[in-house]
Write an enzyme that holds these catalytic residues in place. Structure first.
Site, short mmCIF file in Angstrom:
data_model
loop_
_atom_site.label_atom_id
_atom_site.label_comp_id
_atom_site.label_asym_id
_atom_site.label_seq_id
_atom_site.Cartn_x
_atom_site.Cartn_y
_atom_site.Cartn_z
N LEU A 41 11.52 4.72 -7.86
CA LEU A 41 10.08 4.58 -7.58
C LEU A 41 9.42 5.93 -7.29
CD1 LEU A 41 8.00 2.33 -7.56
CD2 LEU A 41 8.45 1.97 -5.12
N GLY A 42 10.23 6.90 -6.88
CA GLY A 42 9.71 8.25 -6.68
C GLY A 42 9.11 8.50 -5.31
N TYR B 256 -6.08 6.80 3.91
CA TYR B 256 -6.26 5.74 2.93
C TYR B 256 -5.54 4.46 3.35
CZ TYR B 256 -5.36 2.53 -0.69
OH TYR B 256 -5.25 1.34 -1.34
N THR C 140 6.95 16.81 -9.95
CA THR C 140 5.54 17.05 -9.69
C THR C 140 5.14 18.47 -10.07
OG1 THR C 140 5.88 15.66 -7.77
CG2 THR C 140 3.75 16.74 -7.97
N CYS D 169 -14.00 0.92 -14.34
CA CYS D 169 -14.39 2.33 -14.24
C CYS D 169 -13.14 3.19 -14.36
CB CYS D 169 -15.11 2.58 -12.92
SG CYS D 169 -16.04 4.12 -12.86
N GLU E 82 0.83 -1.21 0.00
CA GLU E 82 0.00 0.00 0.00
C GLU E 82 0.86 1.26 0.00
OE1 GLU E 82 -2.98 0.19 -0.68
OE2 GLU E 82 -3.61 -1.89 -0.45
N ASP F 184 -9.50 5.95 -2.28
CA ASP F 184 -8.35 6.38 -3.08
C ASP F 184 -8.89 7.03 -4.36
OD1 ASP F 184 -9.36 4.30 -4.50
OD2 ASP F 184 -7.44 3.37 -4.91
#
Length: 348
Positions: A88-89, A128, A299, A198, A45, A146
């Site tokens: 992975l950031g 979350y 970002t 979705c 997670e 999320d």
DNA sequence: TACCCGTGGCT
DNA sequence: TAGCCAAGGGT
């Protein structure tokens, strides 16, 4: 206002279509009494925050192979964990991951807290992730929200309030649907629905178990939901990176401060990144500028990095950074922008 | 609250 | 190509 029938429809779909993921105990295995390892659930997670499943898979395999338990991870060296996370950031996740592992090992006897409140108190674990671990690892009927769930709820109820303003509304909608039965499967099911059916673009409504209840489907507005506040455009910053090689092959590297951009990661010594960066060579040398810049987008800004290289003798001490022997250096340990600069220097 | 914080794939 | 997007948390 619970709606057990709606949840049951989704669980039925999940039983037939659950994705096989390395960190997942599928519905059949769960029904047979197999419980997921809270450590693996938590680790996955954290890695999945703002990050796609394909990107996470190899990192999850590497971490769980190298550090099979939370206590193993807690005992790891900081530099090893940061290196393993490289690429992975969002590197604050890696720093908090290690902090969290050490808290669990030292203060909880190596066992994750089994309630929402205890999980929320851990470093790097927000609403979350606490909900996801509680539901998936401990079968607590926590509401998990999320980006997938936000999208599903916005469409299901045709909610046109833009994000992030709509977050509390969508969370309430998600809470109203969360069942008491099989909360772990449900949490994964609603996120799978968002990820595979979705989806943001071209949702596969024809395959959706909730289509008959979906207000956006009824109105034909799936594609415009969820609404989002307009984004700011990214400014461009300039910078200089100095790639210094010693005659024995060692590289001059610098550990970045824990806070801020690429915090805690290894990188090339360099200038500030801004509108007009000033030269900041880390060692006296004759510099050669590459004719191609390293370009990278973070970002909130674009970066154009001028790369300068130099070869220096054994007896010259650097003003900043430390030489890393060639055999101890692996470009895969660098964050992507630094690896781009390295690749440019190597290719000329 | 608003901003900070990566990356790679897709369109 | 440039923007959009992904299983968010910290401050």
């Amino acid at each position: 206002m619970r709606d057990p029938a709606r949840a049951a429809d989704l669980l039925d779909w999940y039983d037939r279509h659950a994705r096989d993921l390395p960190w997942r105990v599928g519905p059949r295995a769960r029904a047979a009494g197999i419980r997921p390892d809270p450590y693996r659930v938590w680790l996955s997670e954290i890695m999945l925050q703002q990050t796609t499943v394909p990107a996470v898979k190899p990192y999850f395999e590497a971490f769980t192979t190298r550090w099979p338990t939370v206590s193993d991870l807690a005992a790891a060296e900081d530099a090893d964990v940061m290196a393993a996370w490289a690429g992975l950031g969002y590197y604050a996740r890696a720093r908090n991951l290690l902090k969290c592992a050490r808290v669990v090992a030292a203060e909880h006897g190596g066992v994750f807290p089994q309630g929402l409140e205890g999980l929320l108190s851990l470093p790097g674990v927000g609403p979350y992730t606490a909900g996801a671990v509680a539901a998936i690892a401990f079968d607590i009927p926590a509401t998990v929200v999320d980006g997938n769930v936000e999208r599903v709820m916005a469409r299901l109820h045709a909610e046109h309030t833009p994000l992030p303003q709509a977050k509390p509304i969508l969370t309430e909608m998600a809470a109203a649907l969360t069942p008491q039965e099989r909360p772990g499967c449900y949490a994964q099911a609603v996120m799978d629905l968002g990820a595979t059916i979705c989806s943001p673009r071209n949702p596969a409504c024809g395959l959706c178990p909730w289509r008959s209840a979906c207000a956006a489907w009824e109105a034909g507005t799936m594609a415009e939901l969820p609404k989002k506040a307009p984004k700011k455009r990214k400014p461009t910053r300039l910078g200089i990176a100095y790639l210094v090689r010693r005659v024995d092959g060692a590289w001059l590297l610098e550990r970045r401060p824990d806070k801020g951009l690429l915090g805690g990661m290894l990188g090339w010594p360099g200038s500030e990144w801004g509108e007009a960066p000033e030269e900041a060579p880390p060692i006296a040398a004759e510099w050669k500028a590459l004719n191609t810049e390293a370009r990278h987008t973070f970002t909130h800004f674009h970066l154009r990095l001028t790369v300068k290289t130099a070869l220096v003798p054994m007896d010259r001490p650097p003003e900043r950074g430390e030489f890393v022997e060639a055999e101890d250096f692996d470009p895969k340990d660098l964050p992507t922008v630094m690896r781009k600069a390295y690749d440019l220097a190597r290719s000329g």
